[in-house]
Scaffold this motif. Structure first.
Motif, PDB file in Angstrom:
ATOM      1  N   ALA A 378       0.832  -1.206   0.000  1.00 10.03           N
ATOM      2  CA  ALA A 378       0.000   0.000   0.000  1.00 10.03           C
ATOM      3  C   ALA A 378       0.867   1.257   0.000  1.00 10.03           C
ATOM      4  O   ALA A 378       0.568   2.242  -0.695  1.00 10.03           O
ATOM      5  N   ILE A 379       1.945   1.241   0.781  1.00  4.21           N
ATOM      6  CA  ILE A 379       2.865   2.398   0.789  1.00  4.21           C
ATOM      7  C   ILE A 379       3.467   2.595  -0.592  1.00  4.21           C
ATOM      8  O   ILE A 379       3.572   3.724  -1.094  1.00  4.21           O
ATOM      9  N   GLY A 380       3.871   1.491  -1.231  1.00  5.30           N
ATOM     10  CA  GLY A 380       4.423   1.594  -2.571  1.00  5.30           C
ATOM     11  C   GLY A 380       3.419   2.139  -3.575  1.00  5.30           C
ATOM     12  O   GLY A 380       3.771   2.940  -4.452  1.00  5.30           O
ATOM     13  N   CYS A 381       2.170   1.729  -3.453  1.00  2.00           N
ATOM     14  CA  CYS A 381       1.129   2.236  -4.359  1.00  2.00           C
ATOM     15  C   CYS A 381       0.914   3.733  -4.179  1.00  2.00           C
ATOM     16  O   CYS A 381       0.712   4.475  -5.162  1.00  2.00           O
ATOM     17  N   VAL A 382       0.966   4.208  -2.939  1.00  2.88           N
ATOM     18  CA  VAL A 382       0.812   5.647  -2.684  1.00  2.88           C
ATOM     19  C   VAL A 382       1.971   6.423  -3.300  1.00  2.88           C
ATOM     20  O   VAL A 382       1.786   7.490  -3.904  1.00  2.88           O
ATOM     21  N   VAL A 383       3.180   5.890  -3.177  1.00  2.00           N
ATOM     22  CA  VAL A 383       4.343   6.559  -3.761  1.00  2.00           C
ATOM     23  C   VAL A 383       4.207   6.628  -5.276  1.00  2.00           C
ATOM     24  O   VAL A 383       4.558   7.638  -5.900  1.00  2.00           O
ATOM     25  N   TYR A 384       3.687   5.571  -5.884  1.00  2.00           N
ATOM     26  CA  TYR A 384       3.484   5.587  -7.332  1.00  2.00           C
ATOM     27  C   TYR A 384       2.469   6.661  -7.744  1.00  2.00           C
ATOM     28  O   TYR A 384       2.585   7.244  -8.831  1.00  2.00           O
ATOM     29  N   ARG A 385       1.480   6.898  -6.909  1.00  2.00           N
ATOM     30  CA  ARG A 385       0.517   7.959  -7.223  1.00  2.00           C
ATOM     31  C   ARG A 385       1.176   9.339  -7.186  1.00  2.00           C
ATOM     32  O   ARG A 385       0.765  10.252  -7.901  1.00  2.00           O
ATOM     33  N   LEU A 386       2.192   9.471  -6.349  1.00  7.04           N
ATOM     34  CA  LEU A 386       2.919  10.740  -6.260  1.00  7.04           C
ATOM     35  C   LEU A 386       4.040  10.833  -7.280  1.00  7.04           C
ATOM     36  O   LEU A 386       4.571  11.922  -7.510  1.00  7.04           O
ATOM     37  N   ASP A 387       4.397   9.709  -7.862  1.00  5.58           N
ATOM     38  CA  ASP A 387       5.504   9.661  -8.804  1.00  5.58           C
ATOM     39  C   ASP A 387       5.056  10.193 -10.166  1.00  5.58           C
ATOM     40  O   ASP A 387       3.979   9.840 -10.647  1.00  5.58           O
ATOM     41  N   ARG A 388       5.887  11.035 -10.791  1.00  2.00           N
ATOM     42  CA  ARG A 388       5.534  11.629 -12.069  1.00  2.00           C
ATOM     43  C   ARG A 388       6.314  11.033 -13.232  1.00  2.00           C
ATOM     44  O   ARG A 388       6.388  11.627 -14.307  1.00  2.00           O
ATOM     45  N   PHE A 454       1.078  -2.914  -7.356  1.00  2.00           N
ATOM     46  CA  PHE A 454       2.408  -2.336  -7.144  1.00  2.00           C
ATOM     47  C   PHE A 454       3.393  -2.823  -8.204  1.00  2.00           C
ATOM     48  O   PHE A 454       4.145  -2.030  -8.794  1.00  2.00           O
ATOM     49  N   ILE A 455       3.407  -4.133  -8.472  1.00  2.00           N
ATOM     50  CA  ILE A 455       4.367  -4.690  -9.432  1.00  2.00           C
ATOM     51  C   ILE A 455       4.059  -4.213 -10.847  1.00  2.00           C
ATOM     52  O   ILE A 455       4.961  -3.820 -11.601  1.00  2.00           O
ATOM     53  N   ILE A 456       2.786  -4.243 -11.237  1.00  2.00           N
ATOM     54  CA  ILE A 456       2.424  -3.847 -12.596  1.00  2.00           C
ATOM     55  C   ILE A 456       2.732  -2.369 -12.833  1.00  2.00           C
ATOM     56  O   ILE A 456       3.234  -1.983 -13.896  1.00  2.00           O
ATOM     57  N   GLU A 457       2.447  -1.531 -11.839  1.00  2.00           N
ATOM     58  CA  GLU A 457       2.796  -0.113 -11.972  1.00  2.00           C
ATOM     59  C   GLU A 457       4.301   0.067 -12.097  1.00  2.00           C
ATOM     60  O   GLU A 457       4.780   0.879 -12.895  1.00  2.00           O
ATOM     61  N   GLY A 458       5.057  -0.689 -11.313  1.00  2.00           N
ATOM     62  CA  GLY A 458       6.515  -0.581 -11.384  1.00  2.00           C
ATOM     63  C   GLY A 458       7.077  -1.021 -12.720  1.00  2.00           C
ATOM     64  O   GLY A 458       8.004  -0.396 -13.251  1.00  2.00           O
ATOM     65  N   LEU A 459       6.523  -2.077 -13.302  1.00  2.00           N
ATOM     66  CA  LEU A 459       7.009  -2.558 -14.590  1.00  2.00           C
ATOM     67  C   LEU A 459       6.649  -1.607 -15.727  1.00  2.00           C
ATOM     68  O   LEU A 459       7.312  -1.612 -16.775  1.00  2.00           O
ATOM     69  N   HIS A 460       5.606  -0.792 -15.539  1.00  2.00           N
ATOM     70  CA  HIS A 460       5.166   0.113 -16.587  1.00  2.00           C
ATOM     71  C   HIS A 460       5.857   1.470 -16.528  1.00  2.00           C
ATOM     72  O   HIS A 460       5.691   2.275 -17.449  1.00  2.00           O
ATOM     73  N   LEU A 512      10.561   3.154  -2.647  1.00  2.00           N
ATOM     74  CA  LEU A 512      10.226   2.085  -3.585  1.00  2.00           C
ATOM     75  C   LEU A 512      11.225   0.936  -3.486  1.00  2.00           C
ATOM     76  O   LEU A 512      10.840  -0.245  -3.537  1.00  2.00           O
ATOM     77  N   LYS A 513      12.498   1.253  -3.343  1.00  2.00           N
ATOM     78  CA  LYS A 513      13.506   0.205  -3.209  1.00  2.00           C
ATOM     79  C   LYS A 513      13.332  -0.564  -1.899  1.00  2.00           C
ATOM     80  O   LYS A 513      13.473  -1.793  -1.872  1.00  2.00           O
ATOM     81  N   GLU A 514      13.030   0.136  -0.823  1.00  2.00           N
ATOM     82  CA  GLU A 514      12.804  -0.539   0.462  1.00  2.00           C
ATOM     83  C   GLU A 514      11.607  -1.480   0.378  1.00  2.00           C
ATOM     84  O   GLU A 514      11.649  -2.622   0.854  1.00  2.00           O
ATOM     85  N   VAL A 515      10.525  -0.999  -0.240  1.00  2.00           N
ATOM     86  CA  VAL A 515       9.325  -1.820  -0.383  1.00  2.00           C
ATOM     87  C   VAL A 515       9.616  -3.049  -1.240  1.00  2.00           C
ATOM     88  O   VAL A 515       9.209  -4.162  -0.909  1.00  2.00           O
ATOM     89  N   CYS A 516      10.327  -2.858  -2.357  1.00  2.00           N
ATOM     90  CA  CYS A 516      10.655  -3.988  -3.226  1.00  2.00           C
ATOM     91  C   CYS A 516      11.498  -5.035  -2.501  1.00  2.00           C
ATOM     92  O   CYS A 516      11.247  -6.242  -2.621  1.00  2.00           O
TER      93      CYS A 516
END
Length: 581
Positions: A378-388, A454-460, A512-516
């Motif tokens: 969930a933390i990683g997903c929130v960071v992705y929402r803030l990531d541009r 989280f994984i799919i967002e990271g791969l994209h 993101l690295k810590e979460v991964c």
């Protein structure tokens, strides 16, 4: 020259396929690149410019290559038919040998031996002829990364060890059983060596010649590995499942011996030891087959594909960038191993209370693990929402396969979890074990959804270092325009600032690295427990009473192998997300 090339291309398409050029371009994504390639033919030197015949030869070669890549619908269809038929026959033989006494294990093994020999023959032909004749030598930099090939080798070595144990075990029964049971692990060991070398060497190839033959060979390789996977999963599931009319606990693994009622006696004293040992190596053989299937599929998708290898970006693995995630992940992994050992020992006890206590420890351990994984995801997903960072627009068969396998494999664990939720809720969830079982199932569903997102967002997402390089290039131009008079004075500071921004990740990258890292280690322990024998689905009788044992055993034995593969595939995907973060 441009008009002549188009006319040749259009005429051949009409003769062989009866389709228009537009229809053919839509048949496969790679043909868009082929059409572009044909558009550029007019740039070749004409005969009037040079007396050499080489331009004409090059033009004919390019037209023929474009025609072969464009006219390949039959190859896709034929290779698909081959794969479908092999899988259906293999599934029928594996199911028949497991559920009835009419089809024997020997007949199933003979079929698999034939597939293994045919696949090795094709790999030899490809290595000796096709790969050497393909002068284009297109490579897909995303296919067959080093970590995937290293994992393939690791699982292959452990699978070889399993085959060695099988040979030693089955030799003890050669006087009263079929020699096929000895021949099968021997042939499989040779196949493992051949295929591992083949995939390590040619996993990145984008073949441009003999495309139909290559596609058929790759689908043969893919379907052979899937049949081997089905056979291994079935045998391992039968080994882990116990009939309900046995008085002892379901976790007593050896309810069915490998040779029926054991009328055939082993000729040496090591049979029981090796028979017990090679069953613990089955998870590695199962993962090897799936890794090889995925790599063969990517090669199949890349046949005839034109790839610009210069668009790839190299990433570096820097473990020094993270600390909290790996430390907590290692602690979670070690604690999970301790509780798993306690569960495996306690569930074999004769006393009912000790078995309940072991089951409760296992439930609590899994609840804690999936809860922490849900929070991290969930933390990683929130960071992705803030990531541009921009989303990757490039077509990549490897990434597409990763996401399809991730979502598809998670369905197995989701099915088991939802069936458990319905069963426990229908019975009222009375008692501590029922409440823990329900909580585990609900949290597993939540964790799977968050982790998949989280994984799919990271791969994209575009890799961080690519975005930073672009930003640094823009900033460097601005600095050069506005502070030319202060270069000498501020040069060292600017260099320090730019280098620091590259070497030291910002807070979003760090999180993101810590979460991964944490999720990667957590998925490893979630893979270890079911892969090496944890079956709380059978030790806790609520589901078996509601759905009846036969139906519940079918649900678990079909869904759990996909759940086990999901965990290992998540480890690989999370490592890739870590690298591009």
């Amino acid at each position: 020259m441009k008009t002549a090339a188009r006319q040749i291309f259009r005429t051949c398409n009409k003769l062989f396929s009866g389709k228009t050029q537009n229809d053919i371009v839509e048949a496969h994504p790679s043909n868009i690149e082929t059409a572009t390639h044909l558009e550029n033919i007019h740039e070749l030197p004409s005969l009037s410019q040079s007396p050499s015949v080489e331009p004409v030869t090059d033009c004919v070669h390019h037209v023929e290559a474009g025609m072969e890549r464009a006219h390949h619908g039959g190859g896709w269809l034929l290779s698909g038919i081959i794969c479908m038929n092999i899988l259906i026959v293999g599934c029928a033989l594996v199911s028949g040998s497991a559920m009835s006494g009419v089809i024997t294990t020997v007949q199933q093994q003979i079929f698999i031996i034939v597939l293994l020999l045919l696949t090795m023959l094709w790999m030899f032909i490809y290595s000796v002829f096709t790969s050497r004749k393909d002068q284009a030598q297109f490579k897909d930099s995303h296919a067959g990364p080093v970590w995937l090939r290293v994992g393939l080798v690791l699982f292959g070595v452990l699978s070889l060890l399993m085959d060695s144990f099988k040979v030693v075990n089955y030799v003890g029964y050669i006087h009263c059983e079929s020699a096929v049971k000895v021949a099968f692990p021997v042939v499989q060991a040779v196949f493992l060596l051949s295929q591992t070398y083949f995939l390590w060497t040619y996993a990145k190839d984008c073949v441009q010649i003999q495309t139909n033959f290559t596609r058929c060979g790759l689908t043969l390789t893919l379907s052979t590995n899937l049949v081997v996977w089905m056979a291994a999963v079935t045998e391992e599931s039968i080994h882990q499942t116990e009939l309900p009319d046995v008085n002892t606990s379901v976790s007593h693994k050896m309810y069915r011996a490998n040779y029926g009622d054991r009328r055939c006696k082993c000729s040496h004293s090591m049979c029981d030891t090796f028979s017990e040992a090679f069953y613990y190596l089955y998870p590695f053989n199962i993962e090897y087959s799936l890794f090889a299937s995925a790599m063969a599929y990517v090669m199949w998708k890349n046949v005839g594909r034109l790839v610009d290898d210069h668009s790839s970006h190299k990433v570096k693995f820097r473990p020094k960038d993270v600390c909290f995630g790996p430390v907590t992940g290692i602690l979670l992994l070690l604690s999970g191993l301790v509780t798993f050992i306690l569960y495996e020992v306690g569930i074999l006890a004769e006393e009912k209370e000790k078995r309940k206590e072991a089951l409760m420890i296992h439930f609590i351990s899994n609840i804690v693990i999936v809860s922490l994984m849900s929070i991290a995801a969930a933390i990683g997903c929130v960071v992705y929402r803030l990531d541009r960072r921009e989303h990757v627009s490039e077509k990549n068969p490897t990434r597409t396969l990763d996401m399809a396998l991730l979502v598809g494999a998670s369905m197995g664990q989701l099915v088991i979890s939802y069936f458990s939720i319905v069963a426990v809720a229908a019975t009222g969830a009375r008692g501590h074990l029922n409440a823990l079982d329900l909580a585990w199932a609900v949290l597993t569903v939540l964790e799977l959804g968050l982790q998949n997102y989280f994984i799919i967002e990271g791969l994209h997402r575009e890799p961080f270092h690519v975005m930073e390089e672009a930003a640094l290039h823009t900033n460097a131009q601005s600095v050069h325009e506005h502070i030319e008079t202060m270069v000498v004075m501020e040069g060292n500071k600017s260099n320090y600032f730019l280098n620091s921004s590259v070497d030291t990740p910002n807070w979003k990258r760090r999180i993101l690295k810590e979460v991964c890292a944490f999720l990667l280690l957590a998925n490893i322990i979630m893979w270890i427990m079911p892969a090496f024998g944890a079956r709380p689905q059978f030790d806790h009788p609520v589901e078996a009473k509601l759905y009846k044992f036969t139906a519940w055993a079918a649900i678990v034995n079909v869904g759990l192998p996909f759940g086990i593969f999901y965990r290992m595939h998540s480890v690989a995907s999370l490592f890739e997300v870590y690298l591009i973060s």
